[in-house]
Design a protein around this motif. Sequence first.
Motif, PDB file in Angstrom:
ATOM      1  N   GLY A 290       0.757  -1.242   0.000  1.00 46.63           N
ATOM      2  CA  GLY A 290       0.000   0.000   0.000  1.00 46.63           C
ATOM      3  C   GLY A 290       0.788   1.294   0.000  1.00 46.63           C
ATOM      4  N   PHE A 291       2.103   1.228  -0.066  1.00 47.53           N
ATOM      5  CA  PHE A 291       2.915   2.445  -0.088  1.00 47.53           C
ATOM      6  C   PHE A 291       3.086   2.934  -1.520  1.00 47.53           C
ATOM      7  CE2 PHE A 291       4.164   0.234   3.748  1.00 47.53           C
ATOM      8  CZ  PHE A 291       4.343   1.239   4.676  1.00 47.53           C
ATOM      9  N   GLU A 292       3.194   4.243  -1.685  1.00 44.67           N
ATOM     10  CA  GLU A 292       3.601   4.849  -2.950  1.00 44.67           C
ATOM     11  C   GLU A 292       5.107   5.047  -2.835  1.00 44.67           C
ATOM     12  OE1 GLU A 292       1.705   5.451  -5.619  1.00 44.67           O
ATOM     13  OE2 GLU A 292       0.002   4.585  -4.559  1.00 44.67           O
ATOM     14  N   VAL A 293       5.863   4.475  -3.770  1.00 48.42           N
ATOM     15  CA  VAL A 293       7.313   4.406  -3.611  1.00 48.42           C
ATOM     16  C   VAL A 293       8.044   5.094  -4.760  1.00 48.42           C
ATOM     17  CG1 VAL A 293       9.290   2.838  -3.344  1.00 48.42           C
ATOM     18  CG2 VAL A 293       7.062   2.216  -2.375  1.00 48.42           C
ATOM     19  N   ALA A 294       9.062   5.874  -4.398  1.00 48.40           N
ATOM     20  CA  ALA A 294      10.033   6.415  -5.348  1.00 48.40           C
ATOM     21  C   ALA A 294      11.371   5.774  -5.018  1.00 48.40           C
ATOM     22  CB  ALA A 294      10.121   7.932  -5.219  1.00 48.40           C
ATOM     23  N   VAL A 295      12.268   5.716  -5.995  1.00 50.04           N
ATOM     24  CA  VAL A 295      13.583   5.124  -5.763  1.00 50.04           C
ATOM     25  C   VAL A 295      14.681   6.079  -6.202  1.00 50.04           C
ATOM     26  CG1 VAL A 295      12.772   2.733  -5.927  1.00 50.04           C
ATOM     27  CG2 VAL A 295      13.572   3.905  -7.986  1.00 50.04           C
ATOM     28  N   ALA A 296      15.854   5.915  -5.577  1.00 50.03           N
ATOM     29  CA  ALA A 296      17.032   6.710  -5.925  1.00 50.03           C
ATOM     30  C   ALA A 296      18.254   5.810  -5.834  1.00 50.03           C
ATOM     31  CB  ALA A 296      17.165   7.890  -4.974  1.00 50.03           C
ATOM     32  N   THR A 297      19.261   6.124  -6.649  1.00 51.73           N
ATOM     33  CA  THR A 297      20.443   5.265  -6.762  1.00 51.73           C
ATOM     34  C   THR A 297      21.581   5.635  -5.813  1.00 51.73           C
ATOM     35  OG1 THR A 297      21.284   6.639  -8.553  1.00 51.73           O
ATOM     36  CG2 THR A 297      19.966   4.711  -9.167  1.00 51.73           C
ATOM     37  N   ASP A 298      21.541   6.799  -5.210  1.00 48.98           N
ATOM     38  CA  ASP A 298      22.552   7.223  -4.235  1.00 48.98           C
ATOM     39  C   ASP A 298      22.024   8.447  -3.496  1.00 48.98           C
ATOM     40  OD1 ASP A 298      23.098   9.578  -5.792  1.00 48.98           O
ATOM     41  OD2 ASP A 298      24.566   8.478  -6.967  1.00 48.98           O
ATOM     42  N   GLY A 299      22.820   8.949  -2.565  1.00 47.27           N
ATOM     43  CA  GLY A 299      22.376  10.080  -1.754  1.00 47.27           C
ATOM     44  C   GLY A 299      22.080  11.336  -2.545  1.00 47.27           C
ATOM     45  N   ARG A 300      22.878  11.595  -3.551  1.00 47.69           N
ATOM     46  CA  ARG A 300      22.652  12.787  -4.381  1.00 47.69           C
ATOM     47  C   ARG A 300      21.305  12.681  -5.101  1.00 47.69           C
ATOM     48  NH1 ARG A 300      27.331  13.616  -8.286  1.00 47.69           N
ATOM     49  NH2 ARG A 300      28.428  13.846  -6.317  1.00 47.69           N
ATOM     50  N   ASP A 301      21.049  11.523  -5.675  1.00 51.12           N
ATOM     51  CA  ASP A 301      19.771  11.275  -6.345  1.00 51.12           C
ATOM     52  C   ASP A 301      18.618  11.358  -5.338  1.00 51.12           C
ATOM     53  OD1 ASP A 301      17.952  10.552  -8.382  1.00 51.12           O
ATOM     54  OD2 ASP A 301      18.394   8.405  -8.180  1.00 51.12           O
ATOM     55  N   GLY A 302      18.852  10.848  -4.129  1.00 51.53           N
ATOM     56  CA  GLY A 302      17.830  10.918  -3.086  1.00 51.53           C
ATOM     57  C   GLY A 302      17.451  12.343  -2.725  1.00 51.53           C
ATOM     58  N   LEU A 303      18.458  13.218  -2.596  1.00 55.46           N
ATOM     59  CA  LEU A 303      18.180  14.632  -2.310  1.00 55.46           C
ATOM     60  C   LEU A 303      17.363  15.264  -3.430  1.00 55.46           C
ATOM     61  CD1 LEU A 303      21.535  15.953  -0.813  1.00 55.46           C
ATOM     62  CD2 LEU A 303      19.358  15.630   0.380  1.00 55.46           C
ATOM     63  N   ASP A 304      17.716  14.947  -4.674  1.00 55.12           N
ATOM     64  CA  ASP A 304      16.959  15.471  -5.815  1.00 55.12           C
ATOM     65  C   ASP A 304      15.510  15.022  -5.771  1.00 55.12           C
ATOM     66  OD1 ASP A 304      19.200  16.780  -6.774  1.00 55.12           O
ATOM     67  OD2 ASP A 304      19.689  15.233  -8.250  1.00 55.12           O
ATOM     68  N   GLN A 305      15.285  13.748  -5.432  1.00 54.09           N
ATOM     69  CA  GLN A 305      13.917  13.217  -5.328  1.00 54.09           C
ATOM     70  C   GLN A 305      13.131  13.968  -4.254  1.00 54.09           C
ATOM     71  OE1 GLN A 305      12.262  10.805  -6.986  1.00 54.09           O
ATOM     72  NE2 GLN A 305      13.904   9.895  -8.201  1.00 54.09           N
ATOM     73  N   LEU A 306      13.761  14.208  -3.112  1.00 46.78           N
ATOM     74  CA  LEU A 306      13.089  14.923  -2.019  1.00 46.78           C
ATOM     75  C   LEU A 306      12.758  16.357  -2.402  1.00 46.78           C
ATOM     76  CD1 LEU A 306      15.064  13.521   0.998  1.00 46.78           C
ATOM     77  CD2 LEU A 306      12.581  13.464   0.761  1.00 46.78           C
ATOM     78  N   ARG A 307      13.610  16.982  -3.161  1.00 50.64           N
ATOM     79  CA  ARG A 307      13.328  18.352  -3.624  1.00 50.64           C
ATOM     80  C   ARG A 307      12.102  18.373  -4.531  1.00 50.64           C
ATOM     81  NH1 ARG A 307      19.217  18.543  -4.148  1.00 50.64           N
ATOM     82  NH2 ARG A 307      20.002  19.957  -2.542  1.00 50.64           N
ATOM     83  N   ARG A 308      11.957  17.331  -5.354  1.00 55.50           N
ATOM     84  CA  ARG A 308      10.855  17.278  -6.327  1.00 55.50           C
ATOM     85  C   ARG A 308       9.539  16.786  -5.736  1.00 55.50           C
ATOM     86  NH1 ARG A 308      15.037  15.127  -9.668  1.00 55.50           N
ATOM     87  NH2 ARG A 308      14.265  13.022  -9.331  1.00 55.50           N
ATOM     88  N   ASP A 309       9.599  16.010  -4.662  1.00 62.90           N
ATOM     89  CA  ASP A 309       8.382  15.389  -4.132  1.00 62.90           C
ATOM     90  C   ASP A 309       8.209  15.696  -2.648  1.00 62.90           C
ATOM     91  OD1 ASP A 309       6.240  13.811  -3.387  1.00 62.90           O
ATOM     92  OD2 ASP A 309       6.924  12.041  -4.482  1.00 62.90           O
ATOM     93  N   PRO A 310       7.444  16.720  -2.319  1.00 67.08           N
ATOM     94  CA  PRO A 310       7.248  17.091  -0.916  1.00 67.08           C
ATOM     95  C   PRO A 310       6.370  16.111  -0.134  1.00 67.08           C
ATOM     96  CG  PRO A 310       5.886  18.447  -2.328  1.00 67.08           C
ATOM     97  CD  PRO A 310       6.741  17.613  -3.236  1.00 67.08           C
ATOM     98  N   GLY A 311       5.782  15.136  -0.812  1.00 60.48           N
ATOM     99  CA  GLY A 311       4.922  14.169  -0.130  1.00 60.48           C
ATOM    100  C   GLY A 311       5.670  13.028   0.528  1.00 60.48           C
ATOM    101  N   ILE A 312       6.963  12.927   0.301  1.00 62.84           N
ATOM    102  CA  ILE A 312       7.744  11.832   0.896  1.00 62.84           C
ATOM    103  C   ILE A 312       7.802  12.017   2.401  1.00 62.84           C
ATOM    104  CG2 ILE A 312      10.039  10.783   1.039  1.00 62.84           C
ATOM    105  CD1 ILE A 312      10.361  11.511  -1.975  1.00 62.84           C
TER     106      ILE A 312
END
Length: 123
Positions: free
Chosen positions: A25-47
């Motif tokens: 039931g989770f909505e999931v995004a993935v990232a390949t490293d910490g830099r990618d993870g930060l970018d994902q968090l910047r783009r998706d405030p719902g995380i």
Amino acid sequence: MANVLVVDDSNTMREIVATFLKQNGFEVAVATDGRDGLDQLRRDPGIRLVVSDINMPNMDGLTMAEKIRTELGNKEVRIVMLTTEDNAVMRSRGREIGVTGWIVKPFNGNAVLGPFKKLCGMT
């Protein structure tokens, strides 16, 4: 919009964790490293929850966690380390920078399902 971000440089681990969470039931995004993870968090405030490995190229998980708290100023997102590292010094550093939890691999989805749902406000 995702509520969980899985960050790991291993395709296999990302797939295992993301698939389990999606099936539960989770909505999931993935990232390949910490830099990618930060970018994902910047783009998706719902995380609401970041599940991250520590040892990754470009940016490790603890550095990413620190930047989430400082550079992004995000104090709300929960950060759980999913790693093979199990030493007191790393755990202490994690606590100091705001890591919420620490799970030593291998990943046991059933053991974390309840806590993860609680951290995401799903219970």
